[in-house]
Design a protein around this motif. Structure first.
Motif, mmCIF file in Angstrom:
data_model
loop_
_atom_site.group_PDB
_atom_site.id
_atom_site.type_symbol
_atom_site.label_atom_id
_atom_site.label_comp_id
_atom_site.label_asym_id
_atom_site.label_seq_id
_atom_site.Cartn_x
_atom_site.Cartn_y
_atom_site.Cartn_z
ATOM 1 N N UNK A 93 0.825 -1.211 0.000
ATOM 2 C CA UNK A 93 0.000 0.000 0.000
ATOM 3 C C UNK A 93 0.857 1.257 0.000
ATOM 4 N N UNK A 94 1.922 1.264 0.782
ATOM 5 C CA UNK A 94 2.770 2.454 0.831
ATOM 6 C C UNK A 94 3.533 2.638 -0.474
ATOM 7 N N UNK A 95 3.899 1.563 -1.130
ATOM 8 C CA UNK A 95 4.548 1.670 -2.437
ATOM 9 C C UNK A 95 3.597 2.279 -3.460
ATOM 10 N N UNK A 96 2.321 1.882 -3.393
ATOM 11 C CA UNK A 96 1.331 2.396 -4.337
ATOM 12 C C UNK A 96 1.071 3.879 -4.114
ATOM 13 N N UNK A 97 1.244 4.333 -2.884
ATOM 14 C CA UNK A 97 1.015 5.741 -2.564
ATOM 15 C C UNK A 97 2.304 6.547 -2.581
ATOM 16 N N UNK A 98 3.353 6.004 -3.128
ATOM 17 C CA UNK A 98 4.643 6.680 -3.100
ATOM 18 C C UNK A 98 4.590 7.980 -3.911
ATOM 19 N N UNK A 99 5.554 8.820 -3.632
ATOM 20 C CA UNK A 99 5.635 10.116 -4.306
ATOM 21 C C UNK A 99 5.917 9.892 -5.800
ATOM 22 N N UNK A 100 5.164 10.561 -6.654
ATOM 23 C CA UNK A 100 5.404 10.403 -8.095
ATOM 24 C C UNK A 100 6.842 10.764 -8.458
#
Length: 63
Positions: free
Chosen positions: A51-58
């Motif tokens: 989940x945190x990888x998916x929400x990572x900074x672009x």
């Protein structure tokens, strides 16, 4: 609790000995509960990581 299903796994003797120590010391009531707890913790950790990888900074934003 939902209905339990039986699965078969092979583990090294060292892991079995360690689980038996936890059961003997009363930390868990049986081997099955040791394994269930370990799987729950692994799933929480891995799902959180995903989940945190998916929400990572672009990539276009400079860190």
């Amino acid at each position: 609790m939902s209905r339990m299903r039986i699965i078969s796994v092979q583990l090294p003797q060292g892991l079995i000995n360690a689980m038996d120590q936890l059961v003997k010391k009363g930390v868990y009531p049986n081997r099955s509960e040791v394994i269930r707890e370990a799987i729950r913790e692994l799933l929480k950790k891995e799902l959180y990581r995903l989940e945190t990888e998916e929400r990572s900074t672009p990539e276009y934003i400079i860190k």
